[in-house]
Structures are given as structure tokens and as C-alpha cells.
Scaffold this motif. Structure first.
Motif, short mmCIF file in Angstrom:
data_model
loop_
_atom_site.label_atom_id
_atom_site.label_comp_id
_atom_site.label_asym_id
_atom_site.label_seq_id
_atom_site.Cartn_x
_atom_site.Cartn_y
_atom_site.Cartn_z
N GLY A 223 -2.83 -9.01 13.39
CA GLY A 223 -3.56 -8.62 12.20
C GLY A 223 -2.61 -7.58 11.78
N ALA A 224 -3.01 -7.14 10.44
CA ALA A 224 -2.09 -5.93 9.76
C ALA A 224 -3.22 -5.52 8.53
N THR A 225 -2.88 -4.24 8.11
CA THR A 225 -3.50 -3.51 7.47
C THR A 225 -2.72 -3.13 6.27
N ILE A 226 -3.20 -3.24 5.01
CA ILE A 226 -2.44 -2.60 3.80
C ILE A 226 -3.04 -1.51 3.45
N LEU A 227 -2.13 -0.63 3.22
CA LEU A 227 -2.24 0.82 2.77
C LEU A 227 -1.64 1.10 1.16
N LYS A 228 -2.37 1.96 0.62
CA LYS A 228 -1.67 2.21 -0.54
C LYS A 228 -1.14 3.70 -0.63
N GLY A 229 0.15 3.83 -1.18
CA GLY A 229 0.91 4.77 -1.51
C GLY A 229 1.91 4.99 -2.55
N SER A 230 2.40 6.05 -2.67
CA SER A 230 3.19 6.16 -3.93
C SER A 230 4.63 6.67 -3.59
N GLY A 231 5.75 6.17 -4.61
CA GLY A 231 7.09 6.73 -4.23
C GLY A 231 6.95 8.32 -4.39
N GLY A 232 7.83 8.98 -3.32
CA GLY A 232 7.87 10.44 -3.63
C GLY A 232 8.61 10.83 -4.79
N TYR A 233 9.46 10.11 -5.35
CA TYR A 233 10.47 10.45 -6.09
C TYR A 233 9.93 9.82 -7.33
N SER A 234 9.91 8.67 -7.39
CA SER A 234 9.55 7.89 -8.65
C SER A 234 8.09 7.86 -9.01
#
Length: 288
Positions: A223-234
Motif C-alpha cells: 500500500g501507499a499514501t498520497i501526501l500533499k506538498g509544494s515546490g520550495g522554489y516554484s
């Protein structure tokens, strides 16, 4: 029926633990005259300094340790430890003197004693049990400092006793061999305890998170988990798929990631311990 089977397996594990420790002590440590550590080592110091019986001092020193550590470790751990202590002590005392003694190179004796000790004690600790004495102190310290491994705690405590013995009796060689023995013992202990629970953690930054999770599940069974993130530069929103797996499965997951998304950014890191469904459950590690 299951309780009976579990009880028999626990007893068999304690017997094996006792055999491993008997080999370490009687076949290698005693013939080589290596210094003793733990409560037994302290009792031996009292014997040489004040002439107090080793057996009596072992009991006397164990009583305050047991009382002090009881609240932290709990009833279940103490019952398990009592069973393990009785069985291993019987095996060591009855089987040990009958084992062949090794009288070869001291360095080989230290290596063998350390490895057999590490395997024996690991077999006790991994079942939420111990052989009493310093083991209680080690487990109590671990409860308050969980980031410390049992091997590191054991090495620090045992080497302290060995150094005291060396200063009192002036046997530098014995101290050095004792340190080698305990280093190997604690290394094997940590490797067995934490190596068996270790694995790999794969982090996949992808634009196809749902397809990635579905493919990993279908083709690797993980199984896997989807995490939300954001690009540090963009500052753009990113999806990160996190998947814990065994070391062999990791290579399959890494290949699957690039099959689904050729632009996927894949990070693979060591996970010292993985507890949960699909791996080891909390009750199997003594953390429940």
C-alpha cells in the motif's frame, strides 16, 4: 489452544536463549577468563573487595533494581522476565559445564562469545522479556530515551563495569578483550532487534499519484499514501507518494515508479523500524 501453543513457543525460545548464553559463557568467556559485566560483574567486584558471596550479592543488587524499575516496565514484562530468567539460568547451570571449552586464540574467543551473547539476549528482548539485572535498567532507560538503542545502552553500562574491574585489578588485556566482546555483543543485539524490523521508505514526487498508488498496489502488493506538498522554489502543489517496503521490494517499486511517470522524482531512504499492517504489529514488538 492458541494460548498453549504460544506458551510452548515462549518456553522453547527461552531454552534456545539459555543454550546460546551457555555456549557464550562456558565455552568461550570463562575459559578465556574474560571480565564479567552487569550485575554478575558487580557482584564479583564485591567478592574480591569485601569477600561477599557472589550469589548473595547478585540477589541483593537485583532487589532494588527490580523495585525501582517495576512501575516503568509493568507486570507483563516482569512475568516474562521471571520465566526467562528461571529457564535460562537452569539451562546455563546444567548445560554449560558439560560444553567443550575453547582454549585457542583469545580474540576468537571474544568474537564468538560476543556473537552468541548478542543472539541470546536479542531472543529475549524481541519477545518483550529479559534476563533480569541490568536488563531492567536498560529497558527503563529505553522507555525514557527511546531514541537510544538497547545495544548502545548495554555497551555503555557494561564497559563501565569492565573499566572499574580493570582499574581495581590492573589487568589491561582483560579490559580490552572485554570491550571487544561487549562491542560485538551489542552490535549483534542491535542488528537482530532493529535489523529484522528495518526496511526501505520510498518517496515519489509525481504528477500521477493515483495511478502510481494503484500500480504499486497491484504489482508489488504494498500500500501507499498520497501526501500533499509544494515546490520550495516554484510554490507549485505537488503530490508525494510514500511507500514503506522490504529491501527486496524496494527495487520493484523504484522501477514501477518510472514506468508510471518517467519524470517522477524518487527518494529511497532507510527505515530502521517499520511497525504496522504488512510488517510487524505493535504487540509483536512489545510496544502495545
Amino acid at each position: 489452544m492458541k494460548k498453549i501453543q504460544k506458551g510452548l513457543l515462549e518456553i522453547l525460545a527461552d531454552v534456545l536463549c539459555g543454550i546460546l548464553l551457555a555456549i557464550a559463557i562456558y565455552s568461550f568467556a570463562i575459559p578465556a577468563d574474560f571480565p564479567m559485566a552487569g550485575v554478575s560483574g558487580l557482584s564479583l567486584l564485591f567478592y574480591h573487595l569485601f569477600g561477599l558471596p557472589v550469589g548473595v550479592m547478585t540477589v541483593v543488587l537485583n532487589i532494588p533494581i527490580a523495585i525501582f524499575c517495576y512501575r516503568t516496565l509493568g507486570k507483563s514484562f516482569y512475568i516474562n522476565s521471571l520465566r526467562t530468567t528461571l529457564i535460562t539460568s537452569f539451562i546455563i547451570d546444567s548445560l554449560g559445564p558439560k560444553l567443550p571449552a575453547y582454549h585457542g586464540e583469545l580474540i576468537l574467543a571474544a568474537i564468538c562469545a560476543g556473537v552468541f551473547c548478542g543472539l541470546g539476549y536479542a531472543l529475549a528482548f524481541m519477545r518483550n522479556s529479559s534476563t533480569g539485572g541490568f536488563d531492567f535498567i536498560m529497558m527503563t532507560i529505553r522507555c525514557y530515551r527511546p531514541h537510544l538503542s538497547l545495544g548502545r545502552i548495554a555497551f555503555t553500562m557494561d564497559v563501565a563495569v569492565i573499566f572499574i574491574s580493570g582499574m581495581l585489578f590492573g589487568d589491561v588485556d582483560a579490559v580490552l578483550y572485554g570491550i571487544i566482546l561487549n562491542y560485538l555483543y551489542t552490535t549483534v543485539l542491535d542488528r537482530v532487534l532493529y535489523g529484522t524490523n528495518s526496511g526501505k521508505l520510498t518517496l515519489i514526487v509525481t504528477e500521477k499519484p493515483k495511478e502510481m498508488v494503484r500500480t504499486i498496489d497491484d504489482k508489488s502488493g504494498r500500500g501507499a499514501t498520497i501526501l500533499k506538498g509544494s515546490g520550495g522554489y516554484s510554490g507549485e502543489e505537488k503530490s508525494v507518494v510514500m511507500c514503506a517496503s522490504g529491501k527486496k521490494e524496494m527495487y520493484r517499486i523504484r522501477n514501477l515508479a518510472h514506468e508510471v511517470d518517467k519524470k517522477a522524482f524518487v527518494i529511497i531512504v532507510e527505515s530502521n523500524e517499520v511497525i504496522g499492517e504488512g510488517f510487524r504489529l505493535p504487540e509483536e514488538t512489545g510496544t502495545a
